[in-house]
Design a protein around this motif. Structure first.
Motif, PDB file in Angstrom:
ATOM      1  N   GLY A 123       7.199   4.263  -4.320  1.00  0.00           N
ATOM      2  CA  GLY A 123       7.621   3.753  -5.619  1.00  0.00           C
ATOM      3  C   GLY A 123       8.870   2.900  -5.572  1.00  0.00           C
ATOM      4  N   TYR A 163       9.949  -0.280  -5.631  1.00  0.00           N
ATOM      5  CA  TYR A 163       9.550  -1.662  -5.865  1.00  0.00           C
ATOM      6  C   TYR A 163      10.705  -2.630  -5.646  1.00  0.00           C
ATOM      7  CZ  TYR A 163       5.095  -0.033  -7.628  1.00  0.00           C
ATOM      8  OH  TYR A 163       3.849   0.537  -7.719  1.00  0.00           O
ATOM      9  N   ASN A 171       0.820  -1.218   0.000  1.00  0.00           N
ATOM     10  CA  ASN A 171       0.000   0.000   0.000  1.00  0.00           C
ATOM     11  C   ASN A 171       0.853   1.268   0.000  1.00  0.00           C
ATOM     12  OD1 ASN A 171      -2.388  -1.471   0.030  1.00  0.00           O
ATOM     13  ND2 ASN A 171      -2.463  -1.540   2.270  1.00  0.00           N
ATOM     14  N   SER A 172       2.043   1.179   0.573  1.00  0.00           N
ATOM     15  CA  SER A 172       2.910   2.362   0.609  1.00  0.00           C
ATOM     16  C   SER A 172       3.631   2.606  -0.713  1.00  0.00           C
ATOM     17  CB  SER A 172       3.939   2.212   1.730  1.00  0.00           C
ATOM     18  OG  SER A 172       4.879   1.183   1.444  1.00  0.00           O
ATOM     19  N   MET A 173       3.562   1.644  -1.637  1.00  0.00           N
ATOM     20  CA  MET A 173       4.254   1.805  -2.909  1.00  0.00           C
ATOM     21  C   MET A 173       3.713   2.984  -3.722  1.00  0.00           C
ATOM     22  SD  MET A 173       6.764  -0.296  -3.329  1.00  0.00           S
ATOM     23  CE  MET A 173       7.077  -0.005  -1.594  1.00  0.00           C
ATOM     24  N   LYS A 174       2.428   3.335  -3.493  1.00  0.00           N
ATOM     25  CA  LYS A 174       1.853   4.459  -4.243  1.00  0.00           C
ATOM     26  C   LYS A 174       2.506   5.788  -3.857  1.00  0.00           C
ATOM     27  CE  LYS A 174      -2.093   3.394  -2.439  1.00  0.00           C
ATOM     28  NZ  LYS A 174      -3.539   3.367  -2.088  1.00  0.00           N
ATOM     29  N   TYR A 175       3.171   5.788  -2.705  1.00  0.00           N
ATOM     30  CA  TYR A 175       3.839   7.012  -2.246  1.00  0.00           C
ATOM     31  C   TYR A 175       5.359   6.949  -2.441  1.00  0.00           C
ATOM     32  CZ  TYR A 175      -0.682   7.437   0.099  1.00  0.00           C
ATOM     33  OH  TYR A 175      -2.031   7.487   0.365  1.00  0.00           O
TER      34      TYR A 175
END
Length: 292
Positions: A254, A256, A248-252
């Motif tokens: 990035g 990966y 969920n924190s990847m949207k902030y």
């Protein structure tokens, strides 16, 4: 007299090609599955050492900018994987230990001694295994709220209660197949029943205990549903829910590469268990004691 050397004659069994050809489809399916799994795991490992740009461009295995081991440092420190890892390790080790301390004596008594209500207890263990977790989640939530049980203790107690029926049922058959001569010999030597269990009978089912402990460890380590509901803070979150938080924190962020590094770290304990204890698992699943 001269000594004659004994010649060893080795007889080679003839290959049954008709039987082997009939098994060929199964071999192909297993081979394809192994190759697919290996490629999938290698891709995750490569992605954990790559940048986000390399992952999205499909050049994971090229490593154009080198190997990025800092992804593991970032996952362990910045993304709180160290906290998730420590929580899961605590839950798994404590719950697996207590489950064995409860289930092994219970399975021994139920399998070796006949008493009123023993069949009903064995039946209740099987019934408890068949109840889905989703059906008991609301009563558990209500009771724990009333009793004020929360934090890491709550999750440990839940994991213990959920794994005891399976563990006791699994060990029942192993204790039942042990010869009664062990107990008779111990009684003749003046060994009390409790000491007989801990010193003689329990070591005899060691392969089964190791196997069921591994199954319990993997079940607690990979558990998600209970932890998602009862882990009220990030300080008590295990790896399953922790990975969801990282995704969920990847949207902030990035990052990966850090995400796949976290996946590798979380997957590593289970992978090592299968690598180093595979023989113990097979022995515990297929083996038993001396029938008496």
């Amino acid at each position: 007299m001269s000594k004659k050397k004994k010649e060893k004659i080795v007889y080679k069994e003839k290959v049954n090609w008709r039987k082997e050809l009939s098994l060929l489809p199964g071999y192909l399916i297993v081979t394809i599955w192994v190759l697919f799994t290996a490629v999938f795991l290698l891709w995750i490992l490569g992605a954990s050492l790559s940048t986000s740009r390399e992952i999205f461009s499909g050049s994971v295995f090229k490593f154009e900018t080198g190997l990025h081991f800092e992804n593991y440092v970032s996952a362990w420190q910045t993304q709180n994987v160290s906290v998730f890892f420590g929580n899961s390790l605590l839950y798994a080790v404590v719950s697996c230990t207590v489950v064995i301390l409860i289930s092994a004596p219970a399975a021994y008594v139920l399998s070796r001694f006949g008493f009123k209500g023993s069949k009903q207890i064995r039946g209740s263990l099987i019934l408890a295994m068949s109840i889905p977790e989703v059906m008991i989640i609301l009563p558990i939530f209500s009771l724990t709220t009333q009793w004020g049980i929360k934090g890491r203790l709550l999750l440990i107690l839940l994991y213990i209660f959920l794994r005891v029926p399976f563990t006791a049922t699994y060990l029942l058959n192993f204790f039942a197949t042990l010869s009664k001569t062990y107990e008779e010999a111990a009684a003749i030597d003046g060994c009390p029943p409790g000491k007989t269990f801990w010193l003689i009978m329990l070591p005899l089912v060691q392969p089964a205990i190791i196997t069921v402990t591994i199954f319990n460890f993997l079940s607690v380590w990979n558990e998600f549903f209970m932890a998602l509901i009862f882990a009220s803070s990030s300080e008590m979150t295990p790896v399953g829910v922790g990975l969801l938080q990282i995704v969920n924190s990847m949207k902030y962020t990035g990052n990966y590469g850090g995400l796949f590094a976290a996946v590798v770290i979380v997957f590593l304990p289970t992978f090592l268990l299968y690598i180093f204890l595979s023989e113990k698992i097979i022995a515990g699943v297929t083996g038993g004691g001396i029938k008496g």
